[in-house]
Design an enzyme around this catalytic site. Structure first.
Site, PDB file in Angstrom:
ATOM      1  N   SER A   1       1.157  -0.839   0.032  1.00 19.31           N
ATOM      2  CA  SER A   1       0.059   0.453  -0.166  1.00 19.31           C
ATOM      3  C   SER A   1       0.686   1.532   0.180  1.00 19.31           C
ATOM      4  CB  SER A   1      -0.638   0.765   1.381  1.00 19.31           C
ATOM      5  OG  SER A   1      -1.440   0.911   0.921  1.00 19.31           O
TER       6      SER A   1
ATOM      7  N   CYS B   1      -7.382   0.332  12.203  1.00 19.46           N
ATOM      8  CA  CYS B   1      -8.682  -0.108  11.600  1.00 19.46           C
ATOM      9  C   CYS B   1      -9.180  -0.629  12.398  1.00 19.46           C
ATOM     10  CB  CYS B   1      -8.596  -1.271  10.476  1.00 19.46           C
ATOM     11  SG  CYS B   1      -7.353  -1.199   9.694  1.00 19.46           S
TER      12      CYS B   1
ATOM     13  N   THR C   1     -10.140   3.709 -14.520  1.00 26.53           N
ATOM     14  CA  THR C   1      -9.432   5.012 -14.639  1.00 26.53           C
ATOM     15  C   THR C   1      -8.069   4.519 -14.213  1.00 26.53           C
ATOM     16  OG1 THR C   1     -11.661   5.628 -15.847  1.00 26.53           O
ATOM     17  CG2 THR C   1      -9.371   7.266 -15.958  1.00 26.53           C
TER      18      THR C   1
HETATM   19  C1  LIG Z   1      -2.855  -0.760   6.889  1.00 25.81           C
HETATM   20  C2  LIG Z   1      -2.678  -2.196   6.434  1.00 25.81           C
HETATM   21  C3  LIG Z   1      -3.061  -2.899   5.643  1.00 25.81           C
HETATM   22  C4  LIG Z   1      -5.055  -2.143   5.095  1.00 25.81           C
HETATM   23  O1  LIG Z   1      -3.576  -1.222   3.292  1.00 25.81           O
HETATM   24  P1  LIG Z   1      -4.659   0.059   3.203  1.00 25.81           P
HETATM   25  O2  LIG Z   1      -3.757   0.406   2.252  1.00 25.81           O
HETATM   26  O3  LIG Z   1      -5.035   0.789   4.004  1.00 25.81           O
HETATM   27  O4  LIG Z   1      -5.966  -0.743   2.676  1.00 25.81           O
HETATM   28  C5  LIG Z   1      -3.055  -3.758   5.271  1.00 25.81           C
HETATM   29  N1  LIG Z   1      -2.637  -4.357   6.007  1.00 25.81           N
HETATM   30  C6  LIG Z   1      -1.618  -4.177   6.988  1.00 25.81           C
HETATM   31  C7  LIG Z   1      -0.482  -5.126   7.177  1.00 25.81           C
HETATM   32  C8  LIG Z   1      -1.451  -2.722   7.447  1.00 25.81           C
HETATM   33  O5  LIG Z   1      -0.632  -2.339   7.937  1.00 25.81           O
END
Ligand SMILES: *Cc1c(COP(=O)(O)O)cnc(C)c1O
Length: 385
Positions: free
Chosen positions: A197, A325, A235
């Site tokens: 990410s 989260c 897109t």
């Molecule tokens: C932050 C995180 C995610 C989620 O990534 P996002 O881009 O925020 O959806 C998934 N796995 C781990 C281990 C993370 O730290």
């Protein structure tokens, strides 16, 4: 603000902000269009794909852009489950995965798949012996994170992936926390799919990628147009992808330097907390063991983590009690429970994640403020009893 929540997200590089702005302003045409103006946007996306592939030893065409780490995790698990369901319906993961994995597994369970959640030891390690025992003839996928987002444990991915491959099982890893801390070569590691990410390594939010090894045949996740070689419609996010490509390159080039600097800051913070505040304990692997350089997780005995967070917030310190989260849920962290903490210990734990942008002065100030807060909270608690 004293920012100690770098596992939740990171501050983008200035150069990345500038590039994203300029791309939005100048390359606003649809990268899939046929007119010549689209060529520059296309080339920007191509370059980012090439740069990112290079950071992990992949082929350019094995990189698929997504909107985030969660999407990459969802895509990997759901698409493999669907494509290989004729072979079997059993998936193995661990108890300490991010919710993007755990909740996707729960969804797959509701669709008739069976999931084994491997236990971990006190430091958060998945053992290859446990994995071996869990493998069945109908196992189609193993998904184990490269590094944990709450306690920083770095898992032995190469060893685990080898076991999978010897038995013809696909291996996915969530490398969202690991990507800018651990040098990665997908071929040496032997992973088939890997999630990353952008915003976790000083790139923009809302953009990520999934590495899909060429030999892995899985379907599209977002159906629609022919973008991403017909595997992910929508897109193309030219500015976000350009920004993530630059951040990937910068993070990769400075990885060793940043890791060393970050671990010094983290070790300093740990020392300072242990020597200033009574009755605290560190969670997770030892600081010199297989642990992310930026991660600390601390039990402040006799203090409710949520109260500590709120008071710290008033003092301008940004920290968290685990996964961003999961914050707001009343359940204690599933990761801390999995490494054997009691509910009380889990509720008293705080995650502090530093970056190379923190200063020693900031850390001194943060610890003196935290010490005062912990003292106040403990006094209030004693007076109530
Ligand atoms: C932050 C995180 C995610 C989620 O990534 P996002 O881009 O925020 O959806 C998934 N796995 C781990 C281990 C993370 O730290």
């Amino acid at each position: 603000m004293i920012y100690l929540d770098n596992a939740a997200t990171t501050k983008p590089y200035d150069q990345v902000c500038d590039l994203v702005y300029n791309e939005m302003k100048n390359d606003y045409v649809n990268a899939s269009a046929v007119y010549d103006y689209a060529n520059h946007a296309k080339s920007v996306v191509d370059r980012a794909r090439r740069d990112i592939a290079q950071t992990i030893g992949a082929i350019t065409d094995e990189i698929y852009f997504t909107s985030c780490g969660s999407e990459s995790d969802n895509w990997a698990l759901k698409a493999v489950a669907e494509a290989y369901s004729n072979k079997g319906r059993h998936i193995i993961t661990s108890k300490i995965e991010h919710h993007a994995i755990l909740n996707t597994c729960q969804y797959l369970e509701s669709r008739g798949f069976e999931i084994t959640y491997l236990a971990v030891d006190k430091a958060g390690n998945v053992s290859s012996r446990d994995l071996l025992q869990a493998i069945r003839p109908d196992t189609i996928l193993i998904s184990i994170m490269m590094a944990n987002n709450e306690i920083g444990t770095i898992e032995p991915i190469a060893e685990l992936a080898k076991l999978a491959h010897e038995r013809g099982i696909l291996f996915h890893t969530d490398a969202v926390q690991a990507y800018d801390h651990i040098p990665i070569d997908v071929n040496e590691l032997g992973v088939d799919l890997m999630s990353v990410s952008g915003h976790k390594f000083r790139g923009p939010k809302g953009v990520g990628f999934l590495y899909i090894k060429r030999q892995v045949k899985i379907g599209s996740f977002i159906h629609g147009g022919a973008q991403e070689r017909q595997r992910r419609a929508g897109t193309v996010n030219v500015a976000g992808i350009a920004g993530m490509g630059l951040a990937a390159k910068m993070a990769h080039e400075s990885l060793d330097l940043v890791r060393d600097e970050t671990s010094k800051l983290r070790d300093y913070l740990a020392c300072k907390i242990l020597s200033t505040i009574d009755d605290v304990e560190l969670n997770g692997p030892g600081l010199k063991d297989n642990r992310l350089a930026n991660n600390l997780n601390v039990i402040f005995h006799g203090v409710r983590g949520e109260s500590l967070l709120i008071m710290a917030d008033r003092e301008g310190i940004a920290i968290s009690s685990g996964s961003a989260c999961a914050t707001g849920s009343l359940e204690p962290s599933h990761v801390l429970k999995a490494i054997g903490l009691s509910d009380d210990e889990a509720y008293s734990s705080i995650r502090l994640t530093v970056s190379e942008l923190n200063t020693y002065e900031e850390l001194d100030l943060a610890v003196s403020k935290l010490a005062k807060i912990v003292e106040d909270l403990r006094r209030i608690r004693r007076e109530r009893l």
